[in-house]
Design a protein around this motif. Structure first.
Motif, short mmCIF file in Angstrom:
data_model
loop_
_atom_site.label_atom_id
_atom_site.label_comp_id
_atom_site.label_asym_id
_atom_site.label_seq_id
_atom_site.Cartn_x
_atom_site.Cartn_y
_atom_site.Cartn_z
N GLY A 37 53.49 27.18 56.94
CA GLY A 37 54.92 26.90 56.87
C GLY A 37 55.72 28.15 56.55
N PHE A 38 55.25 28.93 55.57
CA PHE A 38 55.94 30.17 55.21
C PHE A 38 55.95 31.12 56.41
N GLY A 39 54.79 31.25 57.07
CA GLY A 39 54.72 32.15 58.21
C GLY A 39 55.66 31.74 59.33
N LEU A 40 55.68 30.44 59.67
CA LEU A 40 56.57 29.97 60.73
C LEU A 40 58.03 30.22 60.39
N GLY A 41 58.38 29.99 59.12
CA GLY A 41 59.76 30.18 58.69
C GLY A 41 60.16 31.64 58.60
N SER A 42 59.19 32.55 58.57
CA SER A 42 59.50 33.98 58.44
C SER A 42 59.97 34.59 59.75
N TYR A 43 59.86 33.84 60.85
CA TYR A 43 60.19 34.39 62.16
C TYR A 43 61.64 34.83 62.24
N ARG A 44 61.84 36.05 62.74
CA ARG A 44 63.17 36.57 63.02
C ARG A 44 63.11 37.28 64.37
N PHE A 45 64.10 37.04 65.21
CA PHE A 45 64.17 37.74 66.49
C PHE A 45 65.21 38.83 66.36
N MET A 100 69.94 28.83 79.84
CA MET A 100 68.98 28.80 80.93
C MET A 100 67.99 29.96 80.93
N LYS A 101 68.14 30.90 80.00
CA LYS A 101 67.06 31.87 79.81
C LYS A 101 65.80 31.18 79.31
N LYS A 102 65.96 29.97 78.74
CA LYS A 102 64.80 29.26 78.20
C LYS A 102 64.09 28.42 79.24
N ASP A 103 64.51 28.50 80.52
CA ASP A 103 63.88 27.66 81.54
C ASP A 103 62.49 28.14 81.90
N MET A 104 62.07 29.26 81.31
CA MET A 104 60.67 29.68 81.44
C MET A 104 59.89 29.33 80.18
N ALA A 110 61.60 23.41 74.34
CA ALA A 110 61.36 24.84 74.06
C ALA A 110 62.51 25.52 73.33
N TRP A 111 63.26 24.74 72.57
CA TRP A 111 64.42 25.31 71.86
C TRP A 111 64.68 24.49 70.61
N THR A 112 65.05 25.17 69.54
CA THR A 112 65.48 24.51 68.31
C THR A 112 66.99 24.64 68.20
N PRO A 113 67.75 23.55 68.37
CA PRO A 113 69.21 23.65 68.38
C PRO A 113 69.83 23.76 66.99
N SER A 114 69.11 23.37 65.95
CA SER A 114 69.62 23.50 64.59
C SER A 114 68.47 23.91 63.68
N GLU A 115 68.77 24.73 62.70
CA GLU A 115 67.72 25.33 61.86
C GLU A 115 66.91 24.26 61.13
N ARG A 116 65.60 24.46 61.12
CA ARG A 116 64.68 23.64 60.35
C ARG A 116 63.89 24.56 59.42
N GLY A 124 66.79 28.74 68.13
CA GLY A 124 66.31 29.60 69.21
C GLY A 124 65.08 29.06 69.88
N GLY A 125 64.40 29.91 70.63
CA GLY A 125 63.21 29.53 71.37
C GLY A 125 62.16 28.94 70.45
N GLU A 126 61.43 27.95 70.98
CA GLU A 126 60.46 27.26 70.13
C GLU A 126 59.16 26.97 70.89
N ALA A 127 58.07 27.06 70.16
CA ALA A 127 56.76 26.63 70.64
C ALA A 127 56.61 25.15 70.33
N GLN A 128 56.33 24.36 71.34
CA GLN A 128 56.17 22.92 71.16
C GLN A 128 54.85 22.47 71.76
N ALA A 129 54.09 21.73 70.99
CA ALA A 129 52.84 21.08 71.42
C ALA A 129 51.65 22.03 71.48
N ILE A 130 51.85 23.34 71.39
CA ILE A 130 50.70 24.22 71.62
C ILE A 130 49.74 24.28 70.43
N ARG A 131 50.21 24.06 69.21
CA ARG A 131 49.26 24.00 68.10
C ARG A 131 48.41 22.74 68.21
#
Length: 462
Positions: free
Chosen positions: A111-119, A251-255, A433-439, A445-452
């Motif tokens: 959880g800490f690691g995931l929350g540490s992400y900054r682009f 639409m940059k997230k369409d990939m 593939a996007w998080t519209p509000s901070e969690r 921003g861009g999000e990884a979904q289902a891959i874990r």
């Protein structure tokens, strides 16, 4: 070998041990009953601290310096398994360890690691963040592996299209493959027609960057065949059925499908799973020019099925159709495709809960079990055959855009299913593939979904 990172960033963890500051993760009951460190308890009560979910209260040392922090878990800590992600953004820079916490070590550190992400690729100055000592009983190697996969997906999605078109996506694809000594083959431009990928060529031919099919192979022949397919529309104008400007902003997230399968491939290769891995990404930009494909056009697919174009903004399923047909020819033991495919999936389940589709009950159960085990939410939707008639076209075999606007996520999945006829275990994931509000564990921003969840499923379910 350290896990591959697309954008180099400081690690969110430290190894300094005793030199770190303590974090006391507490519930309201801890404050009420006084079952925490006496100095921390006294400070909390004087400050009126109630240990509300995600709240952080710095506490002083005996000499008046920063001595640690209290972290509120709220009344039901299990409701937010990655709540510690908030610490990565709320604590001051420094090195920390968790002194007490009614949380599992892996969830706490992940959880800490995931929350540490900054682009911060496009910022002139980067803000230093706190670092956490990974608990001794946590699986540090696997946590770092999962973070590398998630961060790769997020980085690729967050990068704007002027730096992440088909050319740059291919470069990132090759970099990942080189890190894990995987083989790469690329079919580009007019060679797509010669190699019988007409739909990929059709969608991407109007762009200044040639459309291409990226293929990666890793692992040992004879092991279980696992094939991953990711939609790689690097930008989607909608084509001649052009989107309104407000709909183009993201639409940059369409990939995002491509980004997510690359993150999943990273985890698989880094863990050295005993699989024969194949990764396929059709990389295109859906642009507008004199040679753009048109509404009403009909094209023959790799499978031989003809497709009538009733909306040029339903382009993702076209490039996936050729790619899935190609993947299916190899008859893999497991075929997964991921795509930011339909707005209907978001209407049905919202941005945080991706639907998946499969005809295999055993595969569905394995995915659902892994989803729960990894706290990576998913929901199965049906491949309801009653809607098959909706994807039939009047003068072609299929339409890419059924009329009526009903059950759009299901009809899109049914369209894709027409191109998977040999593989027994196939699942289609319609991700946002996007998080519209901070969690707690993910910024906007861009999000990884289902891959874990899929990583866990592939690793633990044969």
């Amino acid at each position: 070998m350290a896990p591959y990172q697309y954008i180099e960033r400081p690690t969110p963890f430290t190894t300094k041990g005793g030199k770190t500051l303590p974090i006391f993760a507490v519930t309201p009951a801890h404050i009420e009953t006084g079952t925490i460190d006496p100095i921390a308890l006294d400070w909390a009560r004087k400050a009126g601290y109630r240990a509300e979910t995600g709240s952080v209260l710095p506490i002083p040392s005996a000499d008046g310096h920063l001595g640690g922090a209290l972290f509120g878990l709220g009344k039901n800590p299990s409701d937010a398994p990655f709540l510690t992600g908030k610490l990565a953004r709320a604590l001051p820079a420094g090195e920390w360890h968790v002194e007490t916490a009614p949380l599992t070590a892996n969830r706490l550190a992940l959880g800490f690691g995931l929350g540490s992400y900054r682009f911060e690729k496009y910022r002139t100055e980067a803000e230093p963040g706190p670092k956490l000592l990974i608990p001794q009983d946590a699986d540090a190697t696997d946590i770092k592996r999962q973070l590398a996969g998630v961060f790769l997906a997020r980085d690729l999605i967050n990068t704007p299209t002027n730096d992440m078109g088909p050319v740059q996506l291919e470069a990132a694809f090759r970099q990942l493959a080189a890190h894990y000594k995987a083989e790469v083959n690329v079919i580009s431009g007019e060679a797509l027609l010669q190699s019988n990928f007409p739909l990929i060529h059709t969608v991407g031919r109007a762009s200044a960057d040639a459309p291409r099919l990226l293929e990666m192979r890793w692992g040992k022949k004879g092991h279980r065949k696992v094939t991953l397919v990711g939609k790689g529309v690097c930008f989607d104008t909608g084509g001649l059925d052009i989107k309104p400007s407000s709909s183009m902003l993201l639409m940059k997230k369409d990939m995002g499908g491509a980004a997510n399968v690359l993150g999943l491939a990273l985890m698989i290769m880094d863990a050295k799973l005993k699989v024969d891995l194949r990764v396929l990404v059709p990389a295109v930009e859906n642009s507008i020019s004199a040679n753009a494909f048109r509404p009403g056009d009909i094209y023959r697919s790799r499978k031989g099925l003809t497709v009538q174009i009733d909306n040029t903004d339903a382009e993702g399923r076209l490039i996936l159709a050729d790619t899935l047909a190609y993947a299916d020819e190899d008859e893999p033991d497991l075929l997964i495709d991921m795509a930011t495919l339909t707005g209907a999936a978001r209407v049905a389940l919202g941005p945080d809960l991706p639907p998946f589709f499969t005809d295999s009950r055993d595969l569905a159960e394995a995915i659902e079990e892994s989803s729960l085990e990894m706290d990576d939410p998913l929901w199965r939707l049906p491949l309801y055959r009653g809607y098959e008639k909706d994807i039939n076209a009047r003068i072609a075999d299929l339409t890419n855009a059924p009329s009526g606007g009903m059950a759009g996520a299901i009809t899109a999945a049914l369209f894709l299913k027409r191109f998977v006829t040999r593989t027994r275990n196939w699942a289609h994931f319609d991700i946002y593939a996007w998080t519209p509000s901070e969690r707690p564990h993910s910024p906007v921003g861009g999000e990884a979904q289902a891959i874990r969840a899929l990583y866990h499923c592939i690793r633990n379910h044969g």
